[in-house]
Design a protein around this motif. Structure first.
Motif, mmCIF file in Angstrom:
data_model
loop_
_atom_site.group_PDB
_atom_site.id
_atom_site.type_symbol
_atom_site.label_atom_id
_atom_site.label_comp_id
_atom_site.label_asym_id
_atom_site.label_seq_id
_atom_site.Cartn_x
_atom_site.Cartn_y
_atom_site.Cartn_z
ATOM 1 N N GLU A 16 0.893 -1.094 0.340
ATOM 2 C CA GLU A 16 0.712 0.061 0.348
ATOM 3 C C GLU A 16 0.626 1.312 0.091
ATOM 4 O O GLU A 16 2.638 1.266 0.705
ATOM 5 C CB GLU A 16 -0.840 0.005 1.320
ATOM 6 N N ARG B 75 -10.460 1.513 -4.884
ATOM 7 C CA ARG B 75 -9.555 0.326 -5.350
ATOM 8 C C ARG B 75 -10.082 -0.307 -6.901
ATOM 9 O O ARG B 75 -10.512 -1.103 -7.718
ATOM 10 C CB ARG B 75 -8.863 -0.270 -4.572
ATOM 11 N N ASN C 105 -4.677 2.712 -1.346
ATOM 12 C CA ASN C 105 -4.555 1.707 -1.873
ATOM 13 C C ASN C 105 -3.072 1.859 -3.631
ATOM 14 O O ASN C 105 -2.691 3.512 -3.379
ATOM 15 C CB ASN C 105 -5.539 0.453 -2.937
#
Length: 356
Positions: A233, A262, A238
């Motif tokens: 990450e 994401r 993300n």
């Protein structure tokens, strides 16, 4: 929201509004809050009657278990207002399911769906004037749960508070972002609760991030705790990598948050004809791509910024800069998601949910 209102929510309206005291053209993210808050207590094995009250301080015992054993989870959502003054949420079901998934991992009771959506709907109707029109303007919504039972015995709490507070927001701009790839510290570990939006996950990031700041980086790209070979990450987001014309992101796991943005980025990218690979990514692969001028973009995805481009990265003393692209994947995907959120383009996915 297309949910049947079946819950009796007691509403106490604020006598006066704070809205005229707020400079909406100069907002610091997450520092100003609306007139009301939603609150519901868990006692005697069940959730009690929910209420909406004027925004106010909480009074808690110093021995409340949240202070000692960290039972606290939260979500981040936004409400948007279109040019017709209609208010919209973006994939709220995902946030509801995730906060309960986080709660379950920390041995906390799951929150009823009808309480969540009815409470949120009523709260947003009360504070609708705090949601300003225009791209970039939104209302940041923070649902959270904390353990409130008194006593310092090391065991799960038997009492909790579920609260929703809201904060008006402008377009999130983090400035120029360069990241350090972690080679020592980790955000989470296998078998842990990195996938949960638990308060402790974020507390653990602050120290290594502060060290990276001293080296001139704004954030850290976290690597796996076992080998530090695999990328996971970026900061609290993300992360995506573009190598050539391919977009790559790592799979979710018990270490990595299953981000709502994401998921949206992946779907939009595929529908734009972009090849998306979801697979483990090694640090050495990214460095080789940078050396060969094949690394075109790195960007993070999350609720606050939607997509945040990363201009460069460092690893073990070496630094690389990324090319500046006119038609980047990041900007194209971000504009599509924003169009759905602000009701300016067709939502073929059913992600946009109207607040009635």
């Amino acid at each position: 929201m297309e949910k049947d209102t079946v819950v009796n929510i007691k509403i106490e309206k604020a006598e006066t509004s704070k809205i005229n005291e707020v400079d909406f053209s100069n907002l610091s993210f997450g520092s100003v809050f609306t007139d009301h808050m939603f609150i519901c207590d868990f006692k005697n094995g069940s959730w009690q009657e929910p209420t909406i009250i004027p925004y106010q301080k909480l009074s808690m015992d110093p021995s409340a278990k949240v202070f000692h054993y960290g039972q606290a989870v939260f979500e981040g959502m936004k409400a948007y207002k279109d040019d017709q003054d209609e208010v919209w949420l973006f994939r709220p079901d995902e946030n509801f399911h995730r906060i309960n998934k986080s709660s379950a991992r920390l041995a906390m009771p799951e929150f009823p769906e009808e309480y969540f959506f009815d409470g949120l709907n009523q709260l947003l109707k009360l504070d609708k004037q705090w949601i300003k029109k225009g791209f970039g303007n939104s209302l940041y919504i923070r649902p959270f749960v904390i353990a409130t039972e008194t006593g310092v015995s090391a065991s799960p709490s038997t009492e909790y508070k579920f609260i929703i507070i809201c904060s008006p927001a402008q377009a999130y701009y983090a400035g120029e972002v360069r990241v350090k790839i972690a080679d020592h510290y980790s955000r989470s570990a296998s078998g842990g609760f990195g996938f949960a939006k638990a308060a402790g996950n974020y507390a653990g990031q602050f120290y290594p991030t502060s060290l990276a700041n001293k080296e001139g980086f704004q954030q850290v790209i976290w690597t796996d705790s076992n080998t530090h070979e695999y990328l996971e990450e970026a900061g609290t987001m993300n992360v995506f990598f573009r190598i050539g014309d391919k977009l790559i992101t790592c799979p979710t796991s018990d270490r990595i948050l299953d981000g709502v943005t994401r998921k949206s980025v992946i779907q939009v990218a595929k529908d734009l004809g972009i090849q998306v690979d979801i697979r483990p990514i090694k640090v050495v692969e990214i460095i080789e791509a940078a050396k060969n001028n094949q690394l075109k973009e790195i960007f993070g995805s999350g609720t606050a910024a939607v997509i945040n481009p990363i201009l460069g990265f460092g690893y073990k003393g070496d630094k690389w800069e990324l090319p500046k692209l006119e038609d980047s994947y990041a900007s194209t995907i971000k504009n599509t998601i924003l169009g759905i959120q602000y009701n300016t383009i067709e939502d073929k996915y059913g992600w946009r949910v109207k607040v009635d």
